[in-house]
Design a protein around this motif. Sequence first.
Motif, PDB file in Angstrom:
ATOM      1  N   THR A 149       0.830  -1.205   0.000  1.00 18.73           N
ATOM      2  CA  THR A 149       0.000   0.000   0.000  1.00 18.73           C
ATOM      3  C   THR A 149       0.860   1.249   0.000  1.00 18.73           C
ATOM      4  OG1 THR A 149      -1.735  -1.174   1.210  1.00 18.73           O
ATOM      5  CG2 THR A 149      -1.823   1.228   1.227  1.00 18.73           C
ATOM      6  N   LEU A 150       1.898   1.265   0.822  1.00 17.26           N
ATOM      7  CA  LEU A 150       2.807   2.401   0.894  1.00 17.26           C
ATOM      8  C   LEU A 150       4.035   2.099   0.049  1.00 17.26           C
ATOM      9  CD1 LEU A 150       2.667   3.188   4.728  1.00 17.26           C
ATOM     10  CD2 LEU A 150       1.132   3.959   2.911  1.00 17.26           C
ATOM     11  N   ARG A 151       4.346   3.006  -0.841  1.00 19.91           N
ATOM     12  CA  ARG A 151       5.490   2.799  -1.729  1.00 19.91           C
ATOM     13  C   ARG A 151       6.072   4.157  -2.103  1.00 19.91           C
ATOM     14  NH1 ARG A 151       2.793  -0.256  -6.637  1.00 19.91           N
ATOM     15  NH2 ARG A 151       1.765  -1.315  -4.879  1.00 19.91           N
ATOM     16  N   PRO A 152       7.337   4.207  -2.512  1.00 21.64           N
ATOM     17  CA  PRO A 152       7.954   5.497  -2.852  1.00 21.64           C
ATOM     18  C   PRO A 152       7.407   6.075  -4.148  1.00 21.64           C
ATOM     19  CG  PRO A 152       9.464   3.701  -3.321  1.00 21.64           C
ATOM     20  CD  PRO A 152       8.282   3.088  -2.624  1.00 21.64           C
ATOM     21  N   TYR A 153       7.480   7.383  -4.249  1.00 19.37           N
ATOM     22  CA  TYR A 153       7.040   8.106  -5.439  1.00 19.37           C
ATOM     23  C   TYR A 153       8.247   8.434  -6.316  1.00 19.37           C
ATOM     24  CZ  TYR A 153       2.811   8.768  -2.659  1.00 19.37           C
ATOM     25  OH  TYR A 153       1.686   8.566  -1.894  1.00 19.37           O
ATOM     26  N   LEU A 176      13.514   9.652   5.629  1.00 20.36           N
ATOM     27  CA  LEU A 176      12.559   8.568   5.855  1.00 20.36           C
ATOM     28  C   LEU A 176      11.188   9.075   6.298  1.00 20.36           C
ATOM     29  CD1 LEU A 176      15.002   5.975   7.466  1.00 20.36           C
ATOM     30  CD2 LEU A 176      13.951   5.876   5.200  1.00 20.36           C
ATOM     31  N   ALA A 177      10.967   9.316   7.577  1.00 20.36           N
ATOM     32  CA  ALA A 177       9.619   9.597   8.097  1.00 20.36           C
ATOM     33  C   ALA A 177       9.243  11.069   7.959  1.00 20.36           C
ATOM     34  CB  ALA A 177       9.514   9.154   9.555  1.00 20.36           C
ATOM     35  N   HIS A 178       9.282  11.540   6.722  1.00 22.63           N
ATOM     36  CA  HIS A 178       8.909  12.918   6.397  1.00 22.63           C
ATOM     37  C   HIS A 178       8.454  12.913   4.949  1.00 22.63           C
ATOM     38  CE1 HIS A 178      10.314  17.403   5.923  1.00 22.63           C
ATOM     39  NE2 HIS A 178       9.000  17.252   5.798  1.00 22.63           N
ATOM     40  N   ASN A 179       7.128  12.882   4.754  1.00 21.73           N
ATOM     41  CA  ASN A 179       6.618  12.666   3.401  1.00 21.73           C
ATOM     42  C   ASN A 179       5.176  13.148   3.330  1.00 21.73           C
ATOM     43  OD1 ASN A 179       5.606  11.545   0.955  1.00 21.73           O
ATOM     44  ND2 ASN A 179       7.071   9.860   1.066  1.00 21.73           N
ATOM     45  N   SER A 180       4.998  14.386   2.867  1.00 23.29           N
ATOM     46  CA  SER A 180       3.662  14.983   2.833  1.00 23.29           C
ATOM     47  C   SER A 180       2.743  14.312   1.820  1.00 23.29           C
ATOM     48  CB  SER A 180       3.763  16.476   2.516  1.00 23.29           C
ATOM     49  OG  SER A 180       4.494  17.146   3.509  1.00 23.29           O
ATOM     50  N   ARG A 181       3.283  13.865   0.701  1.00 19.66           N
ATOM     51  CA  ARG A 181       2.412  13.226  -0.291  1.00 19.66           C
ATOM     52  C   ARG A 181       1.912  11.883   0.218  1.00 19.66           C
ATOM     53  NH1 ARG A 181       3.425  11.949  -6.764  1.00 19.66           N
ATOM     54  NH2 ARG A 181       1.452  10.851  -7.048  1.00 19.66           N
ATOM     55  N   LEU A 182       2.774  11.135   0.877  1.00 18.98           N
ATOM     56  CA  LEU A 182       2.331   9.867   1.445  1.00 18.98           C
ATOM     57  C   LEU A 182       1.208  10.108   2.440  1.00 18.98           C
ATOM     58  CD1 LEU A 182       4.439   6.850   2.454  1.00 18.98           C
ATOM     59  CD2 LEU A 182       2.926   7.832   4.168  1.00 18.98           C
ATOM     60  N   GLY A 183       1.359  11.141   3.277  1.00 20.97           N
ATOM     61  CA  GLY A 183       0.325  11.448   4.254  1.00 20.97           C
ATOM     62  C   GLY A 183      -0.972  11.898   3.625  1.00 20.97           C
ATOM     63  N   ALA A 184      -0.874  12.654   2.524  1.00 24.72           N
ATOM     64  CA  ALA A 184      -2.092  13.088   1.839  1.00 24.72           C
ATOM     65  C   ALA A 184      -2.811  11.907   1.198  1.00 24.72           C
ATOM     66  CB  ALA A 184      -1.735  14.126   0.783  1.00 24.72           C
ATOM     67  N   ASP A 185      -2.045  10.956   0.647  1.00 20.72           N
ATOM     68  CA  ASP A 185      -2.649   9.798  -0.007  1.00 20.72           C
ATOM     69  C   ASP A 185      -3.135   8.743   0.983  1.00 20.72           C
ATOM     70  OD1 ASP A 185      -2.102  10.979  -2.409  1.00 20.72           O
ATOM     71  OD2 ASP A 185      -0.414   9.679  -2.931  1.00 20.72           O
ATOM     72  N   HIS A 186      -2.524   8.719   2.184  1.00 23.40           N
ATOM     73  CA  HIS A 186      -2.853   7.700   3.186  1.00 23.40           C
ATOM     74  C   HIS A 186      -3.034   8.375   4.546  1.00 23.40           C
ATOM     75  CE1 HIS A 186      -1.735   4.625   0.235  1.00 23.40           C
ATOM     76  NE2 HIS A 186      -0.685   5.384  -0.025  1.00 23.40           N
ATOM     77  N   PRO A 187      -4.130   9.116   4.733  1.00 26.60           N
ATOM     78  CA  PRO A 187      -4.293   9.930   5.943  1.00 26.60           C
ATOM     79  C   PRO A 187      -4.345   9.127   7.244  1.00 26.60           C
ATOM     80  CG  PRO A 187      -6.313   9.902   4.633  1.00 26.60           C
ATOM     81  CD  PRO A 187      -5.253   9.297   3.785  1.00 26.60           C
ATOM     82  N   SER A 188      -4.695   7.865   7.175  1.00 21.64           N
ATOM     83  CA  SER A 188      -4.735   7.073   8.407  1.00 21.64           C
ATOM     84  C   SER A 188      -3.341   6.709   8.898  1.00 21.64           C
ATOM     85  CB  SER A 188      -5.542   5.794   8.187  1.00 21.64           C
ATOM     86  OG  SER A 188      -4.892   4.940   7.246  1.00 21.64           O
ATOM     87  N   ALA A 189      -2.319   6.911   8.068  1.00 22.83           N
ATOM     88  CA  ALA A 189      -0.970   6.451   8.393  1.00 22.83           C
ATOM     89  C   ALA A 189      -0.132   7.507   9.095  1.00 22.83           C
ATOM     90  CB  ALA A 189      -0.255   6.005   7.126  1.00 22.83           C
ATOM     91  N   VAL A 190      -0.705   8.668   9.420  1.00 16.71           N
ATOM     92  CA  VAL A 190       0.107   9.771   9.927  1.00 16.71           C
ATOM     93  C   VAL A 190      -0.179  10.050  11.399  1.00 16.71           C
ATOM     94  CG1 VAL A 190       0.133  10.786   7.620  1.00 16.71           C
ATOM     95  CG2 VAL A 190      -1.537  11.611   9.307  1.00 16.71           C
ATOM     96  N   VAL A 191       0.689  10.869  11.983  1.00 13.50           N
ATOM     97  CA  VAL A 191       0.509  11.332  13.350  1.00 13.50           C
ATOM     98  C   VAL A 191      -0.770  12.155  13.441  1.00 13.50           C
ATOM     99  CG1 VAL A 191       1.450  12.904  15.098  1.00 13.50           C
ATOM    100  CG2 VAL A 191       2.976  11.310  13.904  1.00 13.50           C
ATOM    101  N   HIS A 192      -1.551  11.864  14.479  1.00 13.67           N
ATOM    102  CA  HIS A 192      -2.738  12.661  14.810  1.00 13.67           C
ATOM    103  C   HIS A 192      -2.550  13.196  16.227  1.00 13.67           C
ATOM    104  CE1 HIS A 192      -4.381  10.514  11.363  1.00 13.67           C
ATOM    105  NE2 HIS A 192      -5.437  11.297  11.393  1.00 13.67           N
ATOM    106  N   ASN A 193      -2.605  14.506  16.396  1.00 10.05           N
ATOM    107  CA  ASN A 193      -2.321  15.083  17.700  1.00 10.05           C
ATOM    108  C   ASN A 193      -3.498  14.903  18.670  1.00 10.05           C
ATOM    109  OD1 ASN A 193      -4.226  17.167  17.256  1.00 10.05           O
ATOM    110  ND2 ASN A 193      -2.664  18.608  16.530  1.00 10.05           N
ATOM    111  N   ALA A 194      -3.356  15.462  19.865  1.00 17.30           N
ATOM    112  CA  ALA A 194      -4.362  15.269  20.910  1.00 17.30           C
ATOM    113  C   ALA A 194      -5.705  15.888  20.563  1.00 17.30           C
ATOM    114  CB  ALA A 194      -3.857  15.856  22.227  1.00 17.30           C
TER     115      ALA A 194
END
Length: 399
Positions: free
Chosen positions: A72-76, A107-125
């Motif tokens: 599901t997650l792959r490099p662009y 590595l763990a810095h990728n805005s496009r990945l987060g936009a395409d897979h919103p469940s995979a990112v940090v969600h704050n309080a």
Amino acid sequence: MRAAAFLYPWDVIGDPYAPGRLAALGVQQATLASAYHSTRALTPRHPRHRIVTARHAAVLYPPYPARWARRTLRPYGQDWVAGPDPFGAATRALTDAGLEVHSWVVLAHNSRLGADHPSAVVHNAYGDPYPWAPCIARPEVRAYLVTLAAEAAVRPGARGTELESCGWYGLAHLHAHDKTAGVPLPGAAQYLMSVCFCPVCAEGYGELGVPARELREAVVRAMAPLWAGGPVPAGGGGRAGEWAAVEALLGAEPAGVLRTWRDRAARTLQRAAVRAVRDAAPDGFRVLLHADPAAHRCGANAGVDPADVLAHADGVVLPCTGDADARADVLAPFADRPVAATVAANLTVVSGMGGSPRTLAADATHAAALGANALRLYHAGLASDADLAAVREALGTLA
């Protein structure tokens, strides 16, 4: 001290003089981006362009299709640097100029990945997602990052690698038209705004004995006075004082649960990424992490445990731009490093980005006195001619 300068492939591709110019600075190594986040970069000497816009995070080489099939997650890929393998082409040119090339992997810095897979990112309080910050506790994110680390690091011609953002990313992020500075948030508050409450992290907190709901409410309560302009509790100076302020804001027990969960996620990711690179690399391939000695820190220089990280990595690259006290705060925790370990002081040499190339010799000498045994210069492609002249003079003095 062995010196290396950071570089992008687009600084080299199309500029036949770039490799020789870099070698003439007096550096022995180019740390060349192979996987990088989105950016808009100046190229002040390139014969064909002045601005390169990398629209999204991408790899700068052709990824291996079979490795990413059914994931599901792959490099662009990218289309802003000419050729099918910009990293490879730049590596060959730099090697021909007598420079050793090491890959630079974000590595763990990728805005496009987060936009395409919103469940995979940090969600704050508050439930806000950070699209630029994949949550490193999530299994699918960890699998992606570990696989990317190995593939992007071990490229033909590379003799080593530096892994950036190999840990938690959080609130702090250079963002287009940013409007988040209305309320100043010092380090302790930055940490609380970086804590993740996605379902995976929430379950992890519960397993450590504190329900996620209670932790979330504690963070929201702790932040409320700051939104009103109140002061952050004093915790003392340096990174230790920053964590003391977190405990004062949140309470020792809730802070301890957050730290235990997050430290474990970062530490195990770092070990897995280094192991994956070693398994893919030839003998003698060096693996370094861009790091901060305070384990709670987030960002490009991800927090590490100084006593642990050098047990599996060959070294660290540490942010050393700033005054003498700040440099000492970063380097002191690595004073007892193994003899073979690299402790590289990363110094910004671009005046327009807050760097000080004219004090490079003094800053490097001070870093060496504190235990650094290598230099990293950020960033040879972005610096002006005057900045590079100052670097060349400083490295000549240090030789």
